[in-house]
Scaffold this motif. Structure first.
Motif, PDB file in Angstrom:
ATOM      1  N   THR A  57      25.907 -25.478  35.496  1.00  0.00           N
ATOM      2  CA  THR A  57      27.157 -25.957  36.091  1.00  0.00           C
ATOM      3  C   THR A  57      26.855 -26.915  37.237  1.00  0.00           C
ATOM      4  OG1 THR A  57      28.271 -23.890  35.535  1.00  0.00           O
ATOM      5  CG2 THR A  57      29.302 -25.276  37.205  1.00  0.00           C
ATOM      6  N   THR A  58      27.435 -28.106  37.167  1.00  0.00           N
ATOM      7  CA  THR A  58      27.134 -29.162  38.132  1.00  0.00           C
ATOM      8  C   THR A  58      28.339 -29.433  39.021  1.00  0.00           C
ATOM      9  OG1 THR A  58      25.615 -30.135  36.528  1.00  0.00           O
ATOM     10  CG2 THR A  58      26.286 -31.534  38.367  1.00  0.00           C
ATOM     11  N   ASP A  59      28.074 -29.679  40.290  1.00  0.00           N
ATOM     12  CA  ASP A  59      29.129 -29.891  41.284  1.00  0.00           C
ATOM     13  C   ASP A  59      29.680 -31.315  41.158  1.00  0.00           C
ATOM     14  OD1 ASP A  59      30.835 -29.663  43.374  1.00  0.00           O
ATOM     15  OD2 ASP A  59      29.334 -29.217  44.910  1.00  0.00           O
ATOM     16  N   THR A  60      30.690 -31.473  40.323  1.00  0.00           N
ATOM     17  CA  THR A  60      31.346 -32.762  40.124  1.00  0.00           C
ATOM     18  C   THR A  60      32.839 -32.607  40.361  1.00  0.00           C
ATOM     19  OG1 THR A  60      31.803 -32.390  37.775  1.00  0.00           O
ATOM     20  CG2 THR A  60      29.644 -33.347  38.345  1.00  0.00           C
ATOM     21  N   GLY A  61      33.520 -33.745  40.467  1.00  0.00           N
ATOM     22  CA  GLY A  61      34.964 -33.707  40.666  1.00  0.00           C
ATOM     23  C   GLY A  61      35.683 -33.052  39.511  1.00  0.00           C
ATOM     24  N   ASN A  62      35.263 -33.362  38.293  1.00  0.00           N
ATOM     25  CA  ASN A  62      35.901 -32.771  37.116  1.00  0.00           C
ATOM     26  C   ASN A  62      35.707 -31.263  37.058  1.00  0.00           C
ATOM     27  OD1 ASN A  62      36.917 -35.193  36.130  1.00  0.00           O
ATOM     28  ND2 ASN A  62      35.089 -35.633  34.918  1.00  0.00           N
ATOM     29  N   GLU A  63      34.501 -30.812  37.412  1.00  0.00           N
ATOM     30  CA  GLU A  63      34.223 -29.370  37.365  1.00  0.00           C
ATOM     31  C   GLU A  63      35.057 -28.631  38.405  1.00  0.00           C
ATOM     32  OE1 GLU A  63      32.687 -26.487  35.213  1.00  0.00           O
ATOM     33  OE2 GLU A  63      31.862 -28.497  34.952  1.00  0.00           O
ATOM     34  N   ASN A  64      35.237 -29.238  39.564  1.00  0.00           N
ATOM     35  CA  ASN A  64      36.048 -28.607  40.606  1.00  0.00           C
ATOM     36  C   ASN A  64      37.521 -28.541  40.214  1.00  0.00           C
ATOM     37  OD1 ASN A  64      34.516 -27.957  43.298  1.00  0.00           O
ATOM     38  ND2 ASN A  64      33.571 -29.825  42.529  1.00  0.00           N
ATOM     39  N   LYS A  65      38.001 -29.553  39.497  1.00  0.00           N
ATOM     40  CA  LYS A  65      39.381 -29.528  39.025  1.00  0.00           C
ATOM     41  C   LYS A  65      39.566 -28.481  37.935  1.00  0.00           C
ATOM     42  CE  LYS A  65      40.401 -34.405  39.941  1.00  0.00           C
ATOM     43  NZ  LYS A  65      40.700 -35.731  39.315  1.00  0.00           N
ATOM     44  N   LEU A  66      38.576 -28.373  37.062  1.00  0.00           N
ATOM     45  CA  LEU A  66      38.660 -27.421  35.958  1.00  0.00           C
ATOM     46  C   LEU A  66      38.623 -25.986  36.446  1.00  0.00           C
ATOM     47  CD1 LEU A  66      38.583 -26.875  32.859  1.00  0.00           C
ATOM     48  CD2 LEU A  66      36.087 -26.978  33.019  1.00  0.00           C
ATOM     49  N   ARG A  67      37.824 -25.730  37.490  1.00  0.00           N
ATOM     50  CA  ARG A  67      37.618 -24.356  37.959  1.00  0.00           C
ATOM     51  C   ARG A  67      37.910 -24.250  39.455  1.00  0.00           C
ATOM     52  NH1 ARG A  67      31.675 -23.843  35.325  1.00  0.00           N
ATOM     53  NH2 ARG A  67      31.710 -21.692  36.029  1.00  0.00           N
ATOM     54  N   PRO A  68      39.181 -24.378  39.846  1.00  0.00           N
ATOM     55  CA  PRO A  68      39.543 -24.404  41.273  1.00  0.00           C
ATOM     56  C   PRO A  68      39.360 -23.081  41.998  1.00  0.00           C
ATOM     57  CG  PRO A  68      41.518 -24.307  39.910  1.00  0.00           C
ATOM     58  CD  PRO A  68      40.365 -24.510  38.981  1.00  0.00           C
ATOM     59  N   ASN A  69      39.283 -21.977  41.247  1.00  0.00           N
ATOM     60  CA  ASN A  69      39.194 -20.652  41.882  1.00  0.00           C
ATOM     61  C   ASN A  69      37.771 -20.117  41.970  1.00  0.00           C
ATOM     62  OD1 ASN A  69      41.921 -20.813  42.114  1.00  0.00           O
ATOM     63  ND2 ASN A  69      42.412 -19.140  40.719  1.00  0.00           N
ATOM     64  N   VAL A  70      36.789 -20.970  41.804  1.00  0.00           N
ATOM     65  CA  VAL A  70      35.412 -20.523  41.956  1.00  0.00           C
ATOM     66  C   VAL A  70      35.183 -20.098  43.402  1.00  0.00           C
ATOM     67  CG1 VAL A  70      34.501 -22.821  42.497  1.00  0.00           C
ATOM     68  CG2 VAL A  70      33.010 -21.114  41.435  1.00  0.00           C
ATOM     69  N   THR A  71      34.420 -19.039  43.616  1.00  0.00           N
ATOM     70  CA  THR A  71      34.190 -18.547  44.971  1.00  0.00           C
ATOM     71  C   THR A  71      33.101 -19.370  45.667  1.00  0.00           C
ATOM     72  OG1 THR A  71      32.461 -16.969  44.333  1.00  0.00           O
ATOM     73  CG2 THR A  71      34.762 -16.210  44.205  1.00  0.00           C
ATOM     74  N   VAL A  72      33.082 -19.276  46.980  1.00  0.00           N
ATOM     75  CA  VAL A  72      32.067 -19.989  47.764  1.00  0.00           C
ATOM     76  C   VAL A  72      30.673 -19.509  47.368  1.00  0.00           C
ATOM     77  CG1 VAL A  72      31.150 -20.379  50.092  1.00  0.00           C
ATOM     78  CG2 VAL A  72      33.629 -20.363  49.705  1.00  0.00           C
ATOM     79  N   GLU A  73      30.534 -18.214  47.140  1.00  0.00           N
ATOM     80  CA  GLU A  73      29.238 -17.661  46.746  1.00  0.00           C
ATOM     81  C   GLU A  73      28.791 -18.210  45.398  1.00  0.00           C
ATOM     82  OE1 GLU A  73      27.029 -13.324  46.028  1.00  0.00           O
ATOM     83  OE2 GLU A  73      29.180 -13.414  46.444  1.00  0.00           O
ATOM     84  N   GLU A  74      29.736 -18.292  44.443  1.00  0.00           N
ATOM     85  CA  GLU A  74      29.389 -18.820  43.124  1.00  0.00           C
ATOM     86  C   GLU A  74      28.999 -20.294  43.205  1.00  0.00           C
ATOM     87  OE1 GLU A  74      32.234 -16.142  40.170  1.00  0.00           O
ATOM     88  OE2 GLU A  74      33.096 -17.830  41.284  1.00  0.00           O
ATOM     89  N   LYS A  75      29.721 -21.032  44.027  1.00  0.00           N
ATOM     90  CA  LYS A  75      29.513 -22.470  44.069  1.00  0.00           C
ATOM     91  C   LYS A  75      28.183 -22.861  44.711  1.00  0.00           C
ATOM     92  CE  LYS A  75      31.942 -26.771  44.942  1.00  0.00           C
ATOM     93  NZ  LYS A  75      33.144 -27.427  45.480  1.00  0.00           N
TER      94      LYS A  75
END
Length: 266
Positions: free
Chosen positions: A187-205
């Protein structure tokens, strides 16, 4: 002096933009960006084009000046991803061979639409006595090998793309002038990924992969002329993570993704 030409598709995105920054700092390297949006970088040769448009893409590639070029690199990080819940997509569930056409076109045909005219152009150069090496670099997911049912269209498209690149790289016709590279990422930190998965936790990210790391770990592989085909994995190490257990536990994957996408309560 030998000059390298680097073509970056999706140059306006996080991954494509990181490769573009790398190439702009490299010596004896010209940069070409293919993107649907205009870029601020003025030192880049830019073509604003939708890669799904075969004719417009061909027109852009045919305008490239390859005089004095000894090595050509294509980095293609374009492609849509969809989470496919089979319960809500009965047409996919009923037919195991059915795939999402939009996902396939964006991941496979965008690449082919660039490479076909590029290879034709190189053929003419080779016939004229100018031998140019070509690196074709595609991207996939580390999970592709596990055939996750919730993104099977994406995996199918990536597997088809892998085979396309591998066949070109190992073709007798090219006699080692084309090398294929495939970069599998977590999983890569991109704009699309953040839009797709907005509820990811800080720990997961904190274990999401940064595009800069992909560039740093893949460039030595991309630049090397041997082997003709090579596939590597780039990821962040999650403590205690067992890929065999996780990727075969479909229920856990479904619960995590639906929570991160906001489809269910945390």
């Amino acid at each position: 002096m030998n000059t390298r030409l680097a073509i970056v598709t999706g140059a306006g995105g996080a991954v494509g933009g990181s490769y573009l920054k790398h190439f702009l700092k490299a010596e004896n390297t010209k940069c070409v960006a293919l993107s649907r949006s205009n870029l601020e970088a003025t030192e880049v040769i830019q073509f604003k084009v939708d890669l799904l448009d075969e004719n417009k893409t061909r027109e852009a590639i045919e305008q490239l000046d390859l005089s004095g070029i000894s090595d050509l690199i294509l980095v293609h990080g374009v492609g849509k991803f969809k989470y496919e819940d089979l319960e809500s997509l009965p047409h996919l569930n009923q037919d195991p061979h059915k795939i999402d056409n939009e996902v396939f076109l964006s991941n496979y045909h965008t690449f082919v639409n660039v490479v076909n005219p590029l290879v034709e152009k190189l053929t003419k150069e080779h016939q004229g006595g100018q031998k140019i090496t070509l690196a074709l670099c595609g991207f996939g997911s580390i999970s592709d090998k596990y055939k996750i049912p919730f993104w099977r269209s994406y995996t199918y498209a990536k597997d088809t793309l892998r085979q396309y690149i591998k066949d070109l790289a190992k073709s007798e016709e090219w006699k080692g002038l084309i090398r294929g590279r495939f970069i599998n990422v977590s999983t890569t930190d991109t704009g699309n990924e953040n839009k797709l998965r907005p509820n990811v936790t800080v720990e997961e990210k904190q274990y999401w992969l940064k595009p800069e790391k992909i560039v740093a770990q893949s460039m030595p592989v991309i630049e090397s002329l041997q082997p003709l085909w090579q596939e590597i994995d780039v990821y962040e190490i999650l403590p205690g993570f067992n890929p065999e257990e996780y990727y075969n536990d479909y229920q856990t994957i479904k619960q995590k993704w639906e929570r991160q996408m906001g489809l269910v309560n945390a």
